[in-house]
Motif scaffolding. Structure first.
Motif, mmCIF file in Angstrom:
data_model
loop_
_atom_site.group_PDB
_atom_site.id
_atom_site.type_symbol
_atom_site.label_atom_id
_atom_site.label_comp_id
_atom_site.label_asym_id
_atom_site.label_seq_id
_atom_site.Cartn_x
_atom_site.Cartn_y
_atom_site.Cartn_z
ATOM 1 N N SER A 6 7.934 35.188 73.482
ATOM 2 C CA SER A 6 9.014 34.919 72.518
ATOM 3 C C SER A 6 8.450 35.067 71.116
ATOM 4 O O SER A 6 7.233 34.968 70.894
ATOM 5 N N LEU A 7 9.359 35.288 70.164
ATOM 6 C CA LEU A 7 8.992 35.479 68.764
ATOM 7 C C LEU A 7 9.350 34.223 68.006
ATOM 8 O O LEU A 7 10.527 33.851 67.911
ATOM 9 N N VAL B 53 16.404 39.999 70.766
ATOM 10 C CA VAL B 53 14.966 40.203 70.935
ATOM 11 C C VAL B 53 14.676 40.598 72.381
ATOM 12 O O VAL B 53 15.138 39.959 73.327
ATOM 13 N N LEU C 212 8.143 42.665 73.252
ATOM 14 C CA LEU C 212 7.152 41.702 72.779
ATOM 15 C C LEU C 212 5.869 41.812 73.607
ATOM 16 O O LEU C 212 4.757 41.825 73.069
ATOM 17 N N GLU D 76 11.366 41.595 62.493
ATOM 18 C CA GLU D 76 11.562 41.589 63.941
ATOM 19 C C GLU D 76 12.346 42.789 64.446
ATOM 20 O O GLU D 76 12.624 42.902 65.644
ATOM 21 N N PHE E 97 11.375 44.678 67.556
ATOM 22 C CA PHE E 97 11.417 43.965 68.828
ATOM 23 C C PHE E 97 12.829 43.841 69.399
ATOM 24 O O PHE E 97 13.026 43.223 70.439
ATOM 25 N N LEU E 98 13.833 44.390 68.672
ATOM 26 C CA LEU E 98 15.222 44.228 69.122
ATOM 27 C C LEU E 98 15.567 45.226 70.219
ATOM 28 O O LEU E 98 14.985 46.297 70.329
#
Length: 554
Positions: A363-364, A372, A377, A457, A460-461
């Protein structure tokens, strides 16, 4: 029947049963006894043989009878040829010879007056071509193997000191005809080293220009100790040791007058023992052409006087510069270690990725977007961990570049309190510098680093905004200028709902949706929240669409 008589009979039955179980069951069966009775060597135990002496007489090219005496001796490391040349023996060939000797059957026996009448000279027993002596801790025996028995595929055999001769299958003699002629019958070992790759603790490679030494510190991790102290490439070392264990002699050389000055010495340490290979001049192999380069090295194990050749392609990977064996990882870690956190800092922006062992996903931190992608990731973490070192440089050059930092990457591993950190410099002529461990300075390709650096981010999408299939959709709602229109599926029939009005439609809505969902992202433009949405016409939005499946609302 009286009780006393019953007890006596019971005692006899139990005694017979015990005898059968403890005594008679260990005796060979009648079939086994008959099979052993036919053997030439009834009590022969290959595991108790300590020495083998074999005299082989052969006629050379000019018609001379030449006798060669072989002596094989067993020690704690296995079988060794002691004469005519000191060299390790082919263990498989020796075991095969002993096993065949144990199991060979005699086809006939000549004793008494028949033996006295035997023409021993004609049978080849007075001056045989083959004499074999097997030595045990407390005894020994000698076999004399003569000529072929006329009309049979057998040879005459006799024991020294016994007035009897036997017919024995001819392959028994073939099995004892030892040789040192580079053929498949050559009794010398073809493997250069007698090692187990997982037991090797030290590898040393010496040449006139350098000495490279590698040591295995904990049974797993390899480290370079000379000419610099650094982590070695464990995967490469594993492959090299597998090759070293299987390294084969190309051919034996009886006289190596052109060995010259040693070009290379390879030392392998296993436990308390070491084995050393020395390479001399390059020589042509059997299949080399006159205009091509020599494909083999003259070689010898320093412990033995025997010379031989090894193929260049089999050995030259061990003759590389020290940097070849060094780990090419950005951050030093083993494949069996589990990363739990990775942080990347660029300027004032820090991204923290954490791993949940229970959910088995990344997880971010501080990013709550439902878009995400956990797979991205995971890939990002291992892309950083797999970033390859492109070179090794001196401290002065690296420290000058690192005076202007660009990226800092830190990783925390499971059950490892110390965070591993590497600081990367601003690019210099397409190269990024870093200090991987104290005093070890490395470089990376600028393009490879830039491909990993992230300042938002967005990378990472997910590639799908709405990842549903058309046949999963049960309702679609449109909101435009305060007016709401819904398409609802009821019993495989789509209805249009507008206010209180409901009517069925003949349109195949599912087919229409197949051209719409899943909704793919062409590209992410940037990160925008709150008032920033107005820059992209999303402050209020011209239209709002809600898609509902059986379990989710998008």
């Amino acid at each position: 029947m009286k009780l006393r008589t019953t007890l006596i009979l019971l005692f006899i039955v139990v005694g017979l049963g015990a005898y059968v179980w403890f005594v008679d069951r260990g005796r060979p069966s009648t079939e086994e006894r008959q099979r052993v009775a036919k053997r030439l060597l009834k009590e022969f135990d290959p595991e108790r043989v300590t020495d083998i002496h074999v005299k082989v007489a052969q006629t050379n090219a000019v018609g001379e009878r030449v006798v060669t005496t072989y002596h094989l001796q067993r020690d704690v490391t296995g079988w060794r040829v002691m004469a005519p040349m000191n060299f390790p023996a082919n263990e498989t060939a020796v075991r095969r010879m002993l096993d065949l000797a144990r199991g060979i059957d005699r086809e006939a026996v000549i004793t008494g007056t028949n033996y006295l009448a035997l023409d021993r000279r004609g049978a080849g027993l007075e001056d045989p071509d083959l004499v074999a002596t097997f030595v045990f801790p407390a005894t020994s025996f000698t076999l004399r193997v003569g000529e072929e028995v006329p009309g049979l595929w057998s040879h005459y055999v006799e024991f020294e000191g016994e007035d009897a001769a036997y017919y024995v299958p001819s392959h028994f003699k073939d099995n004892l005809m030892l040789a040192m002629d580079n053929s498949e019958r050559d009794i010398r070992r073809r493997r250069v080293f007698s090692i187990r790759d997982y037991q090797v603790s030290t590898l040393s490679m010496e040449s006139p220009s350098q000495t490279v030494e590698l040591r295995r510190s904990d049974g797993v991790t390899w480290k370079l100790t000379q000419p610099v102290a650094d982590a070695a490439d464990d995967e490469l070392m594993g492959k090299l040791l597998e090759r070293l264990e299987k390294l084969e002699i190309a051919s034996f050389v009886e006289q190596a007058t052109n060995f010259g000055q040693p070009e290379f010495t390879l030392t392998v340490v296993e436990g308390m023992t070491s084995q050393r290979l020395q390479l001399g001049a390059r020589v042509r192999g059997m299949y080399d052409t006159e205009d091509g380069p020599p494909s083999e090295y003259l070689a010898r194990r320093i412990e033995y006087p025997q010379y031989f050749t090894v193929r260049r392609g089999d050995i030259e990977e061990f003759m590389q510069p020290a940097d070849y064996y060094r780990s090419k990882k950005m951050i030093l870690w083993r494949d069996d270690e589990t990363p739990l956190e990775l942080r990347q800092t660029v300027g004032g922006t820090t991204f923290t990725l954490t791993y949940d062992k229970g959910k088995r996903e990344w997880s971010l931190a501080e990013v709550a977007s439902p878009l995400v992608d956990e797979v991205k990731l995971d890939s990002y973490v291992y892309d950083w961990l797999g970033l390859k070192v492109t070179g090794f440089v001196g401290e002065a050059e690296a420290q000058m570049a690192l005076s202007t930092a660009w990226v800092t990457v830190s990783v925390r591993f499971e059950e490892e309190p110390q965070v591993r950190v590497i600081r990367l410099s601003q690019p210099v002529n397409g190269v990024v510098y870093g200090e991987r461990s104290p005093g070890v300075f490395v470089t990376f390709d600028e393009g490879a680093v830039r491909a990993l650096v992230s300042t938002s981010e967005v990378r990472f999408l997910r590639e799908e905004l709405i990842g549903v299939k058309a046949d999963e959709v049960r309702e679609v709602a449109f909101m435009r200028e305060g007016e709401r229109v819904e398409l609802v599926q009821r019993s495989n029939v789509w209805s249009v709902v507008k206010g209180s009005e409901v009517r069925d439609t003949t349109r195949d809505v599912t087919t229409i949706l197949e051209a719409v969902v899943p909704v793919k992202v062409e590209s992410y433009v940037g990160r925008a929240v709150g008032e920033e949405l107005g820059r992209y016409g999303l402050g209020e939005g011209a239209e709002e669409v809600t898609i509902t499946t059986l379990s989710l609302i998008h």
